[in-house]
Motif scaffolding. Structure first.
Motif, PDB file in Angstrom:
ATOM      1  N   THR A 128      11.002   3.669  11.298  1.00  7.49           N
ATOM      2  CA  THR A 128       9.985   3.552  10.246  1.00  7.49           C
ATOM      3  C   THR A 128       8.887   2.598  10.711  1.00  7.49           C
ATOM      4  N   LEU A 129       7.638   3.064  10.605  1.00  7.57           N
ATOM      5  CA  LEU A 129       6.513   2.171  10.908  1.00  7.57           C
ATOM      6  C   LEU A 129       6.458   1.049   9.881  1.00  7.57           C
ATOM      7  N   PHE A 130       5.796  -0.043  10.259  1.00  9.96           N
ATOM      8  CA  PHE A 130       5.718  -1.183   9.344  1.00  9.96           C
ATOM      9  C   PHE A 130       5.145  -0.785   7.987  1.00  9.96           C
ATOM     10  N   SER A 131       4.211   0.161   7.978  1.00 11.78           N
ATOM     11  CA  SER A 131       3.634   0.602   6.702  1.00 11.78           C
ATOM     12  C   SER A 131       4.711   1.148   5.769  1.00 11.78           C
ATOM     13  N   GLY A 132       5.780   1.718   6.344  1.00 10.81           N
ATOM     14  CA  GLY A 132       6.897   2.208   5.531  1.00 10.81           C
ATOM     15  C   GLY A 132       7.645   1.062   4.874  1.00 10.81           C
ATOM     16  N   LEU A 133       7.798  -0.062   5.579  1.00  6.68           N
ATOM     17  CA  LEU A 133       8.434  -1.241   4.992  1.00  6.68           C
ATOM     18  C   LEU A 133       7.584  -1.772   3.839  1.00  6.68           C
ATOM     19  N   ALA A 134       6.256  -1.833   4.042  1.00 10.20           N
ATOM     20  CA  ALA A 134       5.354  -2.295   2.983  1.00 10.20           C
ATOM     21  C   ALA A 134       5.448  -1.385   1.762  1.00 10.20           C
ATOM     22  N   ALA A 135       5.554  -0.084   1.997  1.00 12.07           N
ATOM     23  CA  ALA A 135       5.664   0.862   0.883  1.00 12.07           C
ATOM     24  C   ALA A 135       6.974   0.666   0.127  1.00 12.07           C
ATOM     25  N   ALA A 136       8.069   0.406   0.867  1.00  9.10           N
ATOM     26  CA  ALA A 136       9.373   0.196   0.229  1.00  9.10           C
ATOM     27  C   ALA A 136       9.352  -1.069  -0.632  1.00  9.10           C
ATOM     28  N   ILE A 137       8.696  -2.129  -0.150  1.00  5.49           N
ATOM     29  CA  ILE A 137       8.576  -3.364  -0.935  1.00  5.49           C
ATOM     30  C   ILE A 137       7.761  -3.105  -2.195  1.00  5.49           C
ATOM     31  N   GLU A 138       6.692  -2.328  -2.049  1.00  2.00           N
ATOM     32  CA  GLU A 138       5.833  -2.020  -3.189  1.00  2.00           C
ATOM     33  C   GLU A 138       6.596  -1.242  -4.269  1.00  2.00           C
ATOM     34  N   GLN A 139       7.573  -0.465  -3.874  1.00  2.00           N
ATOM     35  CA  GLN A 139       8.336   0.355  -4.819  1.00  2.00           C
ATOM     36  C   GLN A 139       9.561  -0.358  -5.373  1.00  2.00           C
ATOM     37  N   SER A 140       9.843  -1.556  -4.858  1.00  2.00           N
ATOM     38  CA  SER A 140      11.055  -2.273  -5.256  1.00  2.00           C
ATOM     39  C   SER A 140      10.854  -3.016  -6.581  1.00  2.00           C
ATOM     40  N   GLU A 141      11.620  -2.636  -7.590  1.00  2.00           N
ATOM     41  CA  GLU A 141      11.559  -3.329  -8.882  1.00  2.00           C
ATOM     42  C   GLU A 141      12.044  -4.756  -8.757  1.00  2.00           C
ATOM     43  N   SER A 142      13.111  -4.949  -7.986  1.00  2.00           N
ATOM     44  CA  SER A 142      13.697  -6.287  -7.880  1.00  2.00           C
ATOM     45  C   SER A 142      12.758  -7.283  -7.199  1.00  2.00           C
ATOM     46  N   LEU A 143      11.856  -6.772  -6.345  1.00  2.00           N
ATOM     47  CA  LEU A 143      10.908  -7.657  -5.664  1.00  2.00           C
ATOM     48  C   LEU A 143       9.577  -7.782  -6.407  1.00  2.00           C
ATOM     49  N   GLY A 144       9.465  -7.124  -7.552  1.00  2.00           N
ATOM     50  CA  GLY A 144       8.270  -7.281  -8.385  1.00  2.00           C
ATOM     51  C   GLY A 144       7.175  -6.254  -8.134  1.00  2.00           C
ATOM     52  N   ARG A 145       7.486  -5.203  -7.340  1.00  2.00           N
ATOM     53  CA  ARG A 145       6.511  -4.139  -7.061  1.00  2.00           C
ATOM     54  C   ARG A 145       5.156  -4.709  -6.628  1.00  2.00           C
ATOM     55  N   ILE A 146       5.193  -5.567  -5.635  1.00  2.00           N
ATOM     56  CA  ILE A 146       3.964  -6.187  -5.125  1.00  2.00           C
ATOM     57  C   ILE A 146       3.175  -5.161  -4.312  1.00  2.00           C
ATOM     58  N   PRO A 147       1.908  -4.887  -4.663  1.00  2.00           N
ATOM     59  CA  PRO A 147       1.108  -3.935  -3.878  1.00  2.00           C
ATOM     60  C   PRO A 147       1.044  -4.350  -2.418  1.00  2.00           C
ATOM     61  N   ARG A 148       1.048  -3.359  -1.533  1.00  2.00           N
ATOM     62  CA  ARG A 148       1.122  -3.673  -0.100  1.00  2.00           C
ATOM     63  C   ARG A 148      -0.053  -4.535   0.372  1.00  2.00           C
ATOM     64  N   LYS A 149      -1.202  -4.406  -0.286  1.00  2.00           N
ATOM     65  CA  LYS A 149      -2.357  -5.194   0.126  1.00  2.00           C
ATOM     66  C   LYS A 149      -2.198  -6.676  -0.215  1.00  2.00           C
ATOM     67  N   ARG A 150      -1.251  -6.992  -1.101  1.00  2.00           N
ATOM     68  CA  ARG A 150      -1.045  -8.396  -1.487  1.00  2.00           C
ATOM     69  C   ARG A 150       0.196  -8.998  -0.839  1.00  2.00           C
ATOM     70  N   GLN A 151       0.876  -8.243  -0.023  1.00  2.00           N
ATOM     71  CA  GLN A 151       2.107  -8.737   0.586  1.00  2.00           C
ATOM     72  C   GLN A 151       1.809  -9.630   1.784  1.00  2.00           C
ATOM     73  N   ARG A 152       2.520 -10.744   1.848  1.00  2.00           N
ATOM     74  CA  ARG A 152       2.505 -11.586   3.041  1.00  2.00           C
ATOM     75  C   ARG A 152       3.948 -11.788   3.462  1.00  2.00           C
ATOM     76  N   LEU A 153       4.285 -11.376   4.680  1.00  2.00           N
ATOM     77  CA  LEU A 153       5.650 -11.507   5.186  1.00  2.00           C
ATOM     78  C   LEU A 153       5.707 -12.621   6.222  1.00  2.00           C
ATOM     79  N   LEU A 154       6.736 -13.469   6.080  1.00  2.00           N
ATOM     80  CA  LEU A 154       6.946 -14.579   7.003  1.00  2.00           C
ATOM     81  C   LEU A 154       8.311 -14.424   7.658  1.00  2.00           C
ATOM     82  N   VAL A 155       8.400 -14.911   8.882  1.00  2.00           N
ATOM     83  CA  VAL A 155       9.656 -14.791   9.626  1.00  2.00           C
ATOM     84  C   VAL A 155       9.952 -16.101  10.345  1.00  2.00           C
TER      85      VAL A 155
END
Length: 670
Positions: A128-155
């Motif tokens: 899965t391309l990274f955009s697929g991970l962003a889409a999955a986060i956007e669809q996650s109710e438990s994570l608050g359905r954060i739009p992909r344009k507002r997501q910041r991922l840290l590692v």
């Protein structure tokens, strides 16, 4: 070999951009390219309607428009579609298709996403391309359905933004990243706090505006915040921040929108440094006295304004012409800015475009353009300054000033006439000053054409050059990746003078030659000019106005049209003692034989031969003076007043008026 290197570089950039798009956009992009490859001679697959919603959404993705242009697509002659000419090579298209081929899903990978104290599990195929991970986060109710344009991922430990460890993360797959856990932040929550404290940056605000939902739900708050940020930052912007500010306002408060022009100009005034004019002990403005030599106006003005401390540019400008007794109550100031623009056209540091606009001459010294920028900046704000001298001595802000100068005690509108520079700046140069660089072939052609003479268009700006092959144009073997500048050859790429342009590289050459001519050759001058404008007036005008609006705000119109003359006549207050002569005066201006004299008459009576694009505050007066047919008329330019003797005929008035204009006697009374 040069062509191969160029294609490798472009295809790699295109593939990185495309793989960073949402999966649905990448799939549509590939489908459109594959249709062309499968049906190379079918014209219907070589045309993309811009009115199509899916095509529009695809072109809105970062780098998408540039990707199609790099593959050879051009704007149609009707402006409503992208077209791929039959002569365009498909080699790069094939390379991009190979590089963006979607891999089979692969084995599932379990991922942990942390948001605050919340821990959530996601399971996605390893390819899965990274955009697929962003889409999955956007669809996650438990994570608050954060739009992909507002997501910041840290590692990592301590956590740091993903892009610091993986600069090309957006185009990578989950398996290529090799990470099992991410920390998620919603950039909007942080942005709200920063905006309220006016500590955000335009760059961070632009990234938030990429999320359509955030924009729709918070438009008024975002616009008010952006305006407050511009007011706080207007006097300290560099080119990078100005670019970001224009990106923000292009979405929130678009330059060029006639319905918001007055509001945008009002906010420009609020952001100028005149909000804190220096005052003497008696409360009167401390003046910046400028003494210029009429016969050497350009150099005498540049020497004083170029060397002046920035603090002096915030004072009330008072202009006097050496050897003339006229006191500046507005007229000499108006004439100075008008004549300065005209003088620029006679200086070697400036040159004229075919359309007659000013653009920097090659290799002119930068300090000249900074000083010129200061003068242009003063023209934007000294009209309000002049009004403040006469009516507002105690007010502390420009907002209060504007309220005071637009109405008198009887609630009547007052004159607040623009200070117009007597020459226009070339539109490509203006865009460089505004850090709004034209990049695409379409934009570069438009800027080239904007400065061409209608009777002698440049072949490089024609649609025929895009759609025809070089042989049909008579240019086969005639062009190389170089251009001549003042007798010297400048390479547009390494060894460019030895690289012959082909039909395959024709668009690359056109973009390179226009970019060098319209942008690169003037960038140094534009940077210095921008600094000068900001010294005097700040960057708000550069951020909030389009190039066309700024061009007209600085220089108005060079002609007095019939509509303008009608306004001139309607706004005239005529003393009854000169009712007949005033009627003759306007009959002369309406006469087809003397219509070309309108600008010189305007200059004689107001100090400027430029007509304002917004004349709603323009007023004019016709008053009597002693004497008869043997005397010339006089003018009081500070008040737009023409004083007429008791002429006995229209013919005598015309003769004496035109003679006075030719002799330049407008400064007898000011």
């Amino acid at each position: 070999m040069a062509d191969v290197i160029m294609e490798d570089s472009r295809s790699e950039k295109l593939m990185l951009d495309a793989k960073a798009w949402p999966l649905e956009s990448l799939q549509l992009f590939r489908k459109l390219l594959q249709n062309v490859m499968d049906n190379p001679y079918d014209a219907k697959f070589r045309k993309l309607k811009l009115t199509n919603a899916r095509i529009g959404a695809l072109l809105a993705e970062s780098g998408a428009r540039n990707a199609f242009e790099a593959l050879g697509w051009i704007m149609s002659s009707t402006g409503d579609a992208l077209e791929l000419p039959a002569t365009a090579s498909l080699d790069l298209t094939a390379a991009v298709l190979r590089g963006t081929e979607l891999q089979p899903p692969g084995e599932p990978v379990a991922l942990t996403v942390l948001r605050g104290a919340l821990k959530s599990k996601l399971e996605l195929p390893c390819n899965t391309l990274f955009s697929g991970l962003a889409a999955a986060i956007e669809q996650s109710e438990s994570l608050g359905r954060i739009p992909r344009k507002r997501q910041r991922l840290l590692v990592g430990v301590p956590p740091k933004p993903l892009q610091e460890s993986f600069p090309n993360f957006a185009s990578m797959t989950i398996s290529e990243l090799g990470l099992k856990a991410f920390k998620l932040e919603d950039t909007w929550e942080e942005m709200v706090a920063d905006l309220r404290a006016v500590r955000a940056s335009f760059s961070s605000l632009a990234s938030v505006l990429a999320c359509k939902k955030t924009l729709q739900d918070n438009y008024e708050f975002l616009l008010d915040s952006a305006k407050a940020l511009l007011k706080a930052r207007a006097m300290a912007m560099d080119a990078s921040e100005l670019f970001d500010a224009r990106s923000v306002f292009r979405i929130l408060w678009p330059p060029g929108d006639s319905s918001t022009k007055d509001a945008r100009l009002a906010h420009c005034a609020v952001c100028t440094p005149l909000a804190a004019l220096a005052k003497a002990e008696d409360g009167s403005p401390i003046q910046f006295a400028l003494r210029v030599e009429r016969a050497n106006l350009f150099q005498s003005a540049l020497e004083q304004i170029g060397q002046a401390p920035v603090s002096d540019l915030r004072k009330s400008l008072q202009v006097t012409f050496v050897g003339e007794a006229a006191e500046d109550a507005g007229g000499p100031r108006r004439e100075f800015f008008n004549d300065f623009g005209r003088a620029c056209g006679d200086e070697k540091v400036w040159q004229r475009t075919p359309a007659g606009s000013l653009t920097p001459a090659p290799d002119a010294p930068a300090d000249v353009f900074r000083a010129c920028g200061r003068i242009f900046g003063l023209a934007l704000c000294q009209a309000e300054n002049a009004a403040q001298e006469q009516r507002v001595r105690e007010n502390a802000t420009l907002q209060e000033l504007l309220a005071a100068v637009t109405q008198d005690d009887d609630n009547q509108e007052q004159q607040l006439q623009q200070l117009l520079v007597g020459a226009t700046l070339a539109r490509p140069f203006l865009r460089c000053i505004q850090a709004d660089i034209p990049e695409s072939v379409e934009e570069l052609q438009a800027e080239l054409n904007a400065e061409q003479s209608e009777s002698a268009p440049d072949f490089r700006g024609s649609s025929a050059f895009l759609t025809s092959n070089l042989k049909d144009l008579g240019l086969e073997g005639q062009l190389t990746f170089s251009r001549e500048v003042q007798g010297s050859i400048v390479d547009l790429t390494v060894g460019g003078r030895s690289i012959v342009v082909t039909d395959t590289t024709k668009l690359d050459w056109l973009r390179a030659v226009l970019r060098h001519e319209l942008v690169d050759a003037t960038q140094h001058a534009a940077s210095s000019f921008r600094h000068g404008v900001c010294d005097a007036a700040g960057a708000a005008y550069l951020a909030l106005l389009s190039a066309d609006e700024l061009q007209k705000e600085w220089s108005g119109l060079s002609h007095v049209s019939d509509d303008a003359l009608r306004i001139w006549q309607e706004r005239s207050n005529v003393n009854p003692a000169r009712k007949q002569q005033a009627a003759w005066f306007f009959e002369i201006l309406w006469d087809e034989q003397t219509r070309d004299a309108r600008p010189s008459v305007l200059k004689f009576t107001t100090g400027s031969d430029r007509w304002p694009t917004d004349p709603k505050t323009f007023t004019f007066y016709v008053e009597p003076m002693d004497g008869g047919d043997d005397l010339l008329p006089r003018a009081m330019t500070c008040g737009n007043m023409l004083q007429l003797p008791s002429y006995t005929s229209k013919e005598r008035l015309q003769s004496q008026l035109l003679k006075a204009c030719d002799m330049g006697l407008s400064m007898q009374l000011v």
